[in-house]
Design a protein around this motif. Structure first.
Motif, PDB file in Angstrom:
ATOM      1  N   GLN A  46      -4.300  10.621   1.065  1.00  0.00           N
ATOM      2  CA  GLN A  46      -3.665  11.041   1.284  1.00  0.00           C
ATOM      3  C   GLN A  46      -4.424  12.469   1.901  1.00  0.00           C
ATOM      4  OE1 GLN A  46      -0.683  12.411  -2.007  1.00  0.00           O
ATOM      5  NE2 GLN A  46       0.344  10.061  -1.721  1.00  0.00           N
ATOM      6  N   GLY A  47      -5.440  12.555   0.876  1.00  0.00           N
ATOM      7  CA  GLY A  47      -5.904  13.870   1.439  1.00  0.00           C
ATOM      8  C   GLY A  47      -6.222  13.936   2.609  1.00  0.00           C
ATOM      9  N   MET A  48      -7.470  12.226   2.779  1.00  0.00           N
ATOM     10  CA  MET A  48      -7.967  12.222   3.969  1.00  0.00           C
ATOM     11  C   MET A  48      -7.166  12.056   5.142  1.00  0.00           C
ATOM     12  SD  MET A  48     -10.997  12.668   4.127  1.00  0.00           S
ATOM     13  CE  MET A  48     -11.556  12.480   5.776  1.00  0.00           C
ATOM     14  N   SER A  81      -0.614  17.744  -7.940  1.00  0.00           N
ATOM     15  CA  SER A  81      -1.661  16.726  -7.822  1.00  0.00           C
ATOM     16  C   SER A  81      -2.728  17.153  -8.039  1.00  0.00           C
ATOM     17  CB  SER A  81      -2.033  15.817  -6.506  1.00  0.00           C
ATOM     18  OG  SER A  81      -0.411  15.156  -5.754  1.00  0.00           O
ATOM     19  N   THR A  82      -3.768  16.463  -8.953  1.00  0.00           N
ATOM     20  CA  THR A  82      -5.292  16.127  -8.789  1.00  0.00           C
ATOM     21  C   THR A  82      -5.980  17.007  -7.862  1.00  0.00           C
ATOM     22  OG1 THR A  82      -5.063  15.190 -10.719  1.00  0.00           O
ATOM     23  CG2 THR A  82      -6.698  15.934 -10.279  1.00  0.00           C
ATOM     24  N   THR A  83      -6.417  18.000  -8.065  1.00  0.00           N
ATOM     25  CA  THR A  83      -7.377  18.700  -7.075  1.00  0.00           C
ATOM     26  C   THR A  83      -8.962  17.449  -6.657  1.00  0.00           C
ATOM     27  OG1 THR A  83      -9.277  19.523  -8.384  1.00  0.00           O
ATOM     28  CG2 THR A  83      -7.403  20.571  -7.422  1.00  0.00           C
ATOM     29  N   LEU A  84      -8.806  17.037  -4.943  1.00  0.00           N
ATOM     30  CA  LEU A  84     -10.431  16.632  -4.692  1.00  0.00           C
ATOM     31  C   LEU A  84     -10.790  17.239  -4.246  1.00  0.00           C
ATOM     32  CD1 LEU A  84      -7.545  14.989  -1.963  1.00  0.00           C
ATOM     33  CD2 LEU A  84      -8.548  14.111  -4.362  1.00  0.00           C
ATOM     34  N   LYS A  85     -12.449  16.445  -5.253  1.00  0.00           N
ATOM     35  CA  LYS A  85     -13.689  17.514  -4.099  1.00  0.00           C
ATOM     36  C   LYS A  85     -13.819  16.683  -2.848  1.00  0.00           C
ATOM     37  CE  LYS A  85     -15.048  17.130  -9.214  1.00  0.00           C
ATOM     38  NZ  LYS A  85     -14.746  18.401  -9.828  1.00  0.00           N
ATOM     39  N   PRO A  86     -14.751  17.749  -2.233  1.00  0.00           N
ATOM     40  CA  PRO A  86     -15.397  18.250  -2.935  1.00  0.00           C
ATOM     41  C   PRO A  86     -15.209  20.140  -2.762  1.00  0.00           C
ATOM     42  CG  PRO A  86     -16.015  17.998  -0.544  1.00  0.00           C
ATOM     43  CD  PRO A  86     -15.175  17.018  -0.579  1.00  0.00           C
ATOM     44  N   ARG A  87     -13.290  20.916  -2.424  1.00  0.00           N
ATOM     45  CA  ARG A  87     -13.336  21.738  -2.097  1.00  0.00           C
ATOM     46  C   ARG A  87     -11.982  21.213  -3.197  1.00  0.00           C
ATOM     47  NH1 ARG A  87     -15.006  23.913   2.619  1.00  0.00           N
ATOM     48  NH2 ARG A  87     -16.109  22.095   4.139  1.00  0.00           N
ATOM     49  N   VAL A  89      -9.224  20.467  -3.538  1.00  0.00           N
ATOM     50  CA  VAL A  89      -7.892  21.185  -3.096  1.00  0.00           C
ATOM     51  C   VAL A  89      -7.161  20.440  -3.354  1.00  0.00           C
ATOM     52  CG1 VAL A  89      -8.130  22.546  -1.001  1.00  0.00           C
ATOM     53  CG2 VAL A  89      -8.786  20.234  -1.025  1.00  0.00           C
ATOM     54  N   THR A  90      -5.776  19.877  -3.382  1.00  0.00           N
ATOM     55  CA  THR A  90      -4.557  18.988  -3.386  1.00  0.00           C
ATOM     56  C   THR A  90      -4.146  18.434  -2.150  1.00  0.00           C
ATOM     57  OG1 THR A  90      -2.638  20.272  -3.633  1.00  0.00           O
ATOM     58  CG2 THR A  90      -4.035  19.808  -5.934  1.00  0.00           C
ATOM     59  N   PRO A  91      -3.340  17.471  -1.570  1.00  0.00           N
ATOM     60  CA  PRO A  91      -3.722  16.738  -1.297  1.00  0.00           C
ATOM     61  C   PRO A  91      -2.025  18.039   0.074  1.00  0.00           C
ATOM     62  CG  PRO A  91      -3.590  15.037  -1.969  1.00  0.00           C
ATOM     63  CD  PRO A  91      -3.651  16.276  -3.120  1.00  0.00           C
ATOM     64  N   GLU A  92      -1.810  18.215  -1.063  1.00  0.00           N
ATOM     65  CA  GLU A  92      -0.342  19.127  -1.009  1.00  0.00           C
ATOM     66  C   GLU A  92      -1.179  19.916  -0.768  1.00  0.00           C
ATOM     67  OE1 GLU A  92      -0.283  19.008  -5.122  1.00  0.00           O
ATOM     68  OE2 GLU A  92      -0.056  18.112  -3.775  1.00  0.00           O
ATOM     69  N   GLN A  93      -2.115  20.990  -0.982  1.00  0.00           N
ATOM     70  CA  GLN A  93      -2.568  21.858  -0.613  1.00  0.00           C
ATOM     71  C   GLN A  93      -2.982  21.984   1.000  1.00  0.00           C
ATOM     72  OE1 GLN A  93      -5.409  22.637  -3.693  1.00  0.00           O
ATOM     73  NE2 GLN A  93      -3.440  24.293  -4.210  1.00  0.00           N
ATOM     74  N   LEU A  94      -3.366  20.771   1.524  1.00  0.00           N
ATOM     75  CA  LEU A  94      -3.476  20.671   2.413  1.00  0.00           C
ATOM     76  C   LEU A  94      -2.883  20.107   3.388  1.00  0.00           C
ATOM     77  CD1 LEU A  94      -6.799  18.089   1.719  1.00  0.00           C
ATOM     78  CD2 LEU A  94      -7.430  20.509   2.611  1.00  0.00           C
ATOM     79  N   MET A  95      -1.760  19.558   3.210  1.00  0.00           N
ATOM     80  CA  MET A  95      -0.542  19.310   3.951  1.00  0.00           C
ATOM     81  C   MET A  95       0.300  20.515   4.237  1.00  0.00           C
ATOM     82  SD  MET A  95       2.797  17.412   3.185  1.00  0.00           S
ATOM     83  CE  MET A  95       3.678  19.039   1.868  1.00  0.00           C
ATOM     84  N   LEU A  96       0.204  21.837   3.473  1.00  0.00           N
ATOM     85  CA  LEU A  96       0.748  23.003   3.599  1.00  0.00           C
ATOM     86  C   LEU A  96      -0.073  24.018   4.573  1.00  0.00           C
ATOM     87  CD1 LEU A  96       1.655  24.159  -0.131  1.00  0.00           C
ATOM     88  CD2 LEU A  96       3.391  23.603   1.801  1.00  0.00           C
ATOM     89  N   LYS A  97      -1.187  23.596   4.750  1.00  0.00           N
ATOM     90  CA  LYS A  97      -2.271  23.963   5.768  1.00  0.00           C
ATOM     91  C   LYS A  97      -1.810  23.824   6.757  1.00  0.00           C
ATOM     92  CE  LYS A  97      -6.949  25.115   7.147  1.00  0.00           C
ATOM     93  NZ  LYS A  97      -7.634  24.371   7.595  1.00  0.00           N
ATOM     94  N   LEU A  98      -1.856  22.865   7.649  1.00  0.00           N
ATOM     95  CA  LEU A  98      -1.212  22.105   8.106  1.00  0.00           C
ATOM     96  C   LEU A  98       0.654  22.740   9.032  1.00  0.00           C
ATOM     97  CD1 LEU A  98      -2.052  19.968  10.403  1.00  0.00           C
ATOM     98  CD2 LEU A  98      -0.773  17.988   8.635  1.00  0.00           C
TER      99      LEU A  98
END
Length: 148
Positions: A46-48, A81-87, A89-98
């Motif tokens: 999801q994060g990728m 969700s649990t944060t993902l390394k190296p940044r 961030v969670t998948p939903e944070q990345l989704m919200l940025k998008l």
């Protein structure tokens, strides 16, 4: 006689290069679009998918995301969700940025009816996709479809 043949051949080459350049320019002016279909329950996947969506968007691609099955949970207000390394961030944070940068996020038409959630449980500006809408996008020659 050879000079006339060489001139004619050169004109053909230059003419075909000009046509190719015009065709390339026409396709470059069409808006690039991407549809990311995300079904994986894996946080890394999801994060990728979201990292790549943001990267495409940074290159000027218009990005739509369709969340289905367990991945639809990213669209819920209550999902953390649990944060993902190296940044970190969670998948939903990345989704919200998008989404904040103009990406469209939707859940598939089957997600809500087959869960305990309703439309009010979805994050702001997350829509419910319709099959005709998605079929049109998926079959468009201007849209690249990516599945995760």
């Amino acid at each position: 006689m050879k000079s006339i043949k060489h001139i004619a051949a050169a004109c053909l080459v230059v003419g075909s290069l000009s046509i190719t350049a015009v065709q390339a320019e026409d396709s470059a002016t069409q808006a690039d679009q991407a549809l990311i279909i995300l079904t994986s329950p894996s946080l890394q996947t999801q994060g990728m998918a979201m990292v790549l969506g943001n990267a495409m968007q940074a290159k000027g691609v218009s990005v739509d995301v369709l969340l289905c099955d367990k991945a639809g949970d990213l669209a819920l207000k209550t999902t953390t969700s649990t944060t993902l390394k190296p940044r970190n961030v969670t998948p939903e944070q990345l989704m919200l940025k998008l989404q904040k940068s103009g990406g469209n996020i939707s859940v598939c038409a089957l997600y809500l009816p087959n869960s305990t959630h309703n439309k009010q449980d979805l994050r702001q500006d997350v829509s419910v996709a319709t099959p005709p809408q998605m079929a049109s996008m998926m079959s468009s020659s201007n849209v690249r479809v990516y599945n995760f």
